[in-house]
Write an enzyme that holds these catalytic residues in place. Structure first.
Site, PDB file in Angstrom:
ATOM      1  N   THR A  27      -1.383   8.952   2.297  1.00 44.54           N
ATOM      2  CA  THR A  27      -1.320   7.526   2.381  1.00 44.54           C
ATOM      3  C   THR A  27      -2.362   6.829   3.127  1.00 44.54           C
ATOM      4  O   THR A  27      -3.056   7.413   3.765  1.00 44.54           O
ATOM      5  CB  THR A  27       0.465   7.122   3.020  1.00 44.54           C
ATOM      6  OG1 THR A  27       0.278   7.742   4.405  1.00 44.54           O
ATOM      7  CG2 THR A  27       1.407   7.584   2.235  1.00 44.54           C
ATOM      8  N   CYS A  75      10.311   0.666   1.869  1.00 44.35           N
ATOM      9  CA  CYS A  75       9.134   1.394   2.259  1.00 44.35           C
ATOM     10  C   CYS A  75       8.458   1.013   3.631  1.00 44.35           C
ATOM     11  O   CYS A  75       7.389   1.632   4.033  1.00 44.35           O
ATOM     12  CB  CYS A  75       8.058   1.491   1.225  1.00 44.35           C
ATOM     13  SG  CYS A  75       8.815   2.355  -0.445  1.00 44.35           S
ATOM     14  N   ASP A 108       5.673  -7.244   2.675  1.00 45.28           N
ATOM     15  CA  ASP A 108       4.669  -6.700   3.461  1.00 45.28           C
ATOM     16  C   ASP A 108       4.010  -7.714   4.547  1.00 45.28           C
ATOM     17  O   ASP A 108       4.137  -9.225   4.454  1.00 45.28           O
ATOM     18  CB  ASP A 108       3.498  -6.077   2.624  1.00 45.28           C
ATOM     19  CG  ASP A 108       2.784  -4.968   3.216  1.00 45.28           C
ATOM     20  OD1 ASP A 108       3.272  -3.872   2.885  1.00 45.28           O
ATOM     21  OD2 ASP A 108       2.026  -5.231   4.053  1.00 45.28           O
ATOM     22  N   TYR A 127      10.200   7.991  16.291  1.00 48.59           N
ATOM     23  CA  TYR A 127       9.993   7.946  14.761  1.00 48.59           C
ATOM     24  C   TYR A 127      11.353   8.852  14.032  1.00 48.59           C
ATOM     25  O   TYR A 127      12.038   8.313  13.049  1.00 48.59           O
ATOM     26  CB  TYR A 127       8.823   8.604  14.624  1.00 48.59           C
ATOM     27  CG  TYR A 127       8.468   8.472  12.858  1.00 48.59           C
ATOM     28  CD1 TYR A 127       8.253   7.453  12.211  1.00 48.59           C
ATOM     29  CD2 TYR A 127       8.405   9.693  12.222  1.00 48.59           C
ATOM     30  CE1 TYR A 127       8.013   7.394  10.889  1.00 48.59           C
ATOM     31  CE2 TYR A 127       8.063   9.677  10.925  1.00 48.59           C
ATOM     32  CZ  TYR A 127       7.847   8.694  10.068  1.00 48.59           C
ATOM     33  OH  TYR A 127       7.603   8.494   8.916  1.00 48.59           O
ATOM     34  N   PHE A 161       2.529  13.232   3.016  1.00 49.06           N
ATOM     35  CA  PHE A 161       1.906  12.181   2.069  1.00 49.06           C
ATOM     36  C   PHE A 161       0.170  11.546   2.330  1.00 49.06           C
ATOM     37  O   PHE A 161       0.104  11.342   3.295  1.00 49.06           O
ATOM     38  CB  PHE A 161       2.729  11.290   1.389  1.00 49.06           C
ATOM     39  CG  PHE A 161       3.781  11.746   0.400  1.00 49.06           C
ATOM     40  CD1 PHE A 161       3.563  11.233  -0.749  1.00 49.06           C
ATOM     41  CD2 PHE A 161       4.628  12.596   0.852  1.00 49.06           C
ATOM     42  CE1 PHE A 161       4.549  11.798  -1.798  1.00 49.06           C
ATOM     43  CE2 PHE A 161       5.669  12.960  -0.017  1.00 49.06           C
ATOM     44  CZ  PHE A 161       5.530  12.670  -1.461  1.00 49.06           C
ATOM     45  N   SER A 194      12.091  10.323   6.197  1.00 44.76           N
ATOM     46  CA  SER A 194      11.141  11.191   6.477  1.00 44.76           C
ATOM     47  C   SER A 194      11.553  12.484   6.887  1.00 44.76           C
ATOM     48  O   SER A 194      12.698  12.920   7.311  1.00 44.76           O
ATOM     49  CB  SER A 194      10.179  10.690   7.739  1.00 44.76           C
ATOM     50  OG  SER A 194       9.222  11.721   8.008  1.00 44.76           O
ATOM     51  N   LYS A 247      14.485   7.608  11.433  1.00 44.97           N
ATOM     52  CA  LYS A 247      14.491   8.164  10.142  1.00 44.97           C
ATOM     53  C   LYS A 247      15.736   8.863  10.110  1.00 44.97           C
ATOM     54  O   LYS A 247      16.400   8.679   9.039  1.00 44.97           O
ATOM     55  CB  LYS A 247      13.111   8.842   9.904  1.00 44.97           C
ATOM     56  CG  LYS A 247      12.237   8.050   9.949  1.00 44.97           C
ATOM     57  CD  LYS A 247      11.859   7.215   8.827  1.00 44.97           C
ATOM     58  CE  LYS A 247      10.615   6.394   8.466  1.00 44.97           C
ATOM     59  NZ  LYS A 247      10.503   5.581   7.342  1.00 44.97           N
ATOM     60  N   SER A 283       0.884  -1.288   0.030  1.00 47.74           N
ATOM     61  CA  SER A 283       0.055   0.046   0.097  1.00 47.74           C
ATOM     62  C   SER A 283       0.825   1.213   0.017  1.00 47.74           C
ATOM     63  O   SER A 283       2.117   1.214   0.086  1.00 47.74           O
ATOM     64  CB  SER A 283      -0.918   0.033   1.315  1.00 47.74           C
ATOM     65  OG  SER A 283      -0.262   0.019   2.278  1.00 47.74           O
TER      66      SER A 283
END
Length: 261
Positions: free
Chosen positions: A202, A85, A37, A167, A200, A154, A171, A16
């Site tokens: 998503t 990803c 995934d 996070y 984004f 990110s 990143k 996704s």
């Protein structure tokens, strides 16, 4: 590296969002795509659509990653392209005081560790195992190119917001390891680059209320909208196909610089 018919590729987090868009872009050029995934339903459906293969894999597991690469290589051959990803996030303050009763709590270390395990170590795990496989390949051209790797960091890796300590750290680690890995692999003809997406559109944001989505879009200098996954895919393809693109960390964010909250 020119992506052409039957070029083997692996996309982690490919069921996704950014990963799915990249898998589609690769398949449109004729690549044989293996989708790594956790979501078997979406992954199987996309693999069937693209004529690829789905591998259910948790990137925190050596055994599952090994098995996924083995399955992908059995179906398509040794990959020349890896796009990472797969990732997760959370929002927890380092330490905070309850508004209700004044009690104090801190960021659970296990929650911090899990984000690092998925986003940073999981990315490195896939890079290391894929690169080792690429070393077995013959060079494609007179420059000696064997493969190309694209990672996902990110903008939070450079200007993280409140609650994003784990996070942002994960990143920032992906950003920080890009050049050393590119240097590790320079004599083997394997290029490594990283994309730093901004805000984004998503699946993570799809569930957000419209007013929240509108506010996020308005915070982008230009264009005042959310990024779309196909834009990420275009940059990933540029990194893969442009032979002089190596060791770079590139923001894709509409010129946004994240505010504290």
């Amino acid at each position: 590296m020119e992506v052409s018919a039957n070029t083997p590729a692996v996309v982690t987090g490919g069921a996704s969002g950014l990963g799915a868009a990249t898998a589609r872009a690769l398949a449109a050029k004729g690549a044989k795509v293996a989708i790594f995934d956790m979501n078997a339903e979406k992954g199987e459906a996309l693999a069937a659509e693209l004529g690829g293969v789905f591998c259910k894999v948790n990137v925190t597991s050596d055994e599952e990653v090994d098995a996924a690469f083995a399955k992908a290589r059995e179906a398509h051959g040794q990959e020349r392209i890896l796009v990472n990803c797969a990732g997760i996030g959370n929002a927890i303050k380092t330490a905070s005081r309850s508004k209700e009763d004044g009690s104090i709590k801190h960021f659970p270390i296990s929650a911090f560790d899990f984000v690092i395990q998925v986003n940073l170590i999981g990315t490195f795990r896939c890079i290391a195992k894929s690169a080792a496989g690429m070393l077995t390949l013959d060079p494609l051209d007179e420059n000696g190119e064997r493969g190309a790797i694209v990672n996902t960091a990110s903008v939070a890796g450079e200007d993280g917001q409140i609650g994003q300590a784990a996070y942002s750290a994960s990143k920032a680690g992906v950003i920080g390891m890009t050049l050393p890995i590119a240097r590790d692999l320079m004599n083997e003809g394997i290029r490594v680059n990283t994309i730093l997406p901004g805000i984004f559109d998503t699946p993570l944001l799809a569930a957000a209320p419209q007013n929240v989505r509108d506010a996020l879009a308005a915070s982008v200098p230009f264009p005042k909208r959310l990024g779309v996954p196909s834009e990420y895919a275009k940059l990933a393809m540029c990194m893969i196909e442009t032979g002089y693109f190596n060791g770079e960390d590139v923001r894709l964010d509409g010129a946004i610089r994240m505010a504290p909250r």
